[in-house]
Design a protein around this motif. Structure first.
Motif, mmCIF file in Angstrom:
data_model
loop_
_atom_site.group_PDB
_atom_site.id
_atom_site.type_symbol
_atom_site.label_atom_id
_atom_site.label_comp_id
_atom_site.label_asym_id
_atom_site.label_seq_id
_atom_site.Cartn_x
_atom_site.Cartn_y
_atom_site.Cartn_z
ATOM 1 N N UNK A 11 0.670 -1.173 0.158
ATOM 2 C CA UNK A 11 0.141 0.110 0.113
ATOM 3 C C UNK A 11 0.955 1.369 -0.258
ATOM 4 N N UNK A 12 2.026 1.329 -0.181
ATOM 5 C CA UNK A 12 3.036 2.288 0.564
ATOM 6 C C UNK A 12 3.497 2.989 -1.262
ATOM 7 N N UNK A 13 2.618 2.467 -2.327
ATOM 8 C CA UNK A 13 2.767 3.414 -3.543
ATOM 9 C C UNK A 13 1.605 3.797 -3.822
ATOM 10 N N UNK A 14 0.524 4.084 -3.082
ATOM 11 C CA UNK A 14 -0.800 5.162 -2.854
ATOM 12 C C UNK A 14 -0.124 6.185 -1.812
ATOM 13 N N UNK A 15 0.790 6.636 -1.611
ATOM 14 C CA UNK A 15 1.054 7.616 -0.717
ATOM 15 C C UNK A 15 1.072 8.737 -1.472
ATOM 16 N N UNK A 16 0.566 9.394 -0.849
ATOM 17 C CA UNK A 16 0.695 10.502 -1.779
ATOM 18 C C UNK A 16 1.404 11.836 -1.696
ATOM 19 N N UNK A 17 2.780 12.017 -1.857
ATOM 20 C CA UNK A 17 4.107 13.072 -2.031
ATOM 21 C C UNK A 17 3.770 14.543 -1.190
ATOM 22 N N UNK A 18 3.069 15.234 -2.654
ATOM 23 C CA UNK A 18 2.554 16.375 -2.175
ATOM 24 C C UNK A 18 1.240 16.037 -2.392
ATOM 25 N N UNK A 19 0.102 16.228 -1.208
ATOM 26 C CA UNK A 19 -0.617 17.073 -1.030
ATOM 27 C C UNK A 19 -1.722 17.673 -1.335
ATOM 28 N N UNK A 20 -0.851 18.756 -1.907
ATOM 29 C CA UNK A 20 -1.248 20.262 -1.568
ATOM 30 C C UNK A 20 -2.465 20.168 -3.338
ATOM 31 N N UNK A 21 -1.796 19.386 -3.761
ATOM 32 C CA UNK A 21 -2.721 19.712 -5.293
ATOM 33 C C UNK A 21 -3.630 18.692 -5.634
ATOM 34 N N UNK A 22 -4.285 18.216 -4.008
ATOM 35 C CA UNK A 22 -4.943 16.988 -4.052
ATOM 36 C C UNK A 22 -6.543 17.617 -3.487
ATOM 37 N N UNK A 23 -7.339 16.710 -3.917
ATOM 38 C CA UNK A 23 -8.786 16.930 -3.292
ATOM 39 C C UNK A 23 -9.082 16.216 -1.638
ATOM 40 N N UNK A 24 -9.603 16.262 -0.871
ATOM 41 C CA UNK A 24 -9.845 14.807 0.552
ATOM 42 C C UNK A 24 -11.430 14.774 0.228
ATOM 43 N N UNK A 25 -11.910 14.816 -1.150
ATOM 44 C CA UNK A 25 -13.187 13.940 -1.316
ATOM 45 C C UNK A 25 -13.505 13.598 -2.400
#
Length: 95
Positions: free
Chosen positions: A81-95
């Protein structure tokens, strides 16, 4: 833009944003998971899963920031499951 910091209740390490797999039944696209390989929750999980289900697996602490739900994320290796880690979350949406 800063993001909220969540920590693991078992080891105190910062939870990492993790992309929920598309086929999962969780409705949240991003959850937070403790990926500390020395976390006591993760380390004790190997013995517990072996004694309860006779499988070589463990689990990691998982937090859903939308629902507030916490629970185990089953894993079959320390790298699962480590391949799903988001390194730069500022550009991601939480829902």
């Amino acid at each position: 833009m800063s993001r909220e910091i969540y920590t693991c209740p078992y080891c105190g390490q910062e939870l990492k944003p993790w992309a929920t797999p598309e086929m999962a039944c969780w409705s949240t696209r991003v959850q937070y998971v403790c990926f500390n390989d020395n976390c006591p929750y993760f380390l004790k999980g190997w013995d517990w899963m072996r004694s309860q289900f006779q499988v070589n697996a463990s689990y990691r602490h998982r937090f859903d920031p939308v629902t507030g739900e916490t629970g185990p994320l089953p894993v079959w290796s320390k790298d699962a499951m480590k391949n799903g880690i988001i390194e730069n979350q500022e550009n991601q949406c939480e829902n």
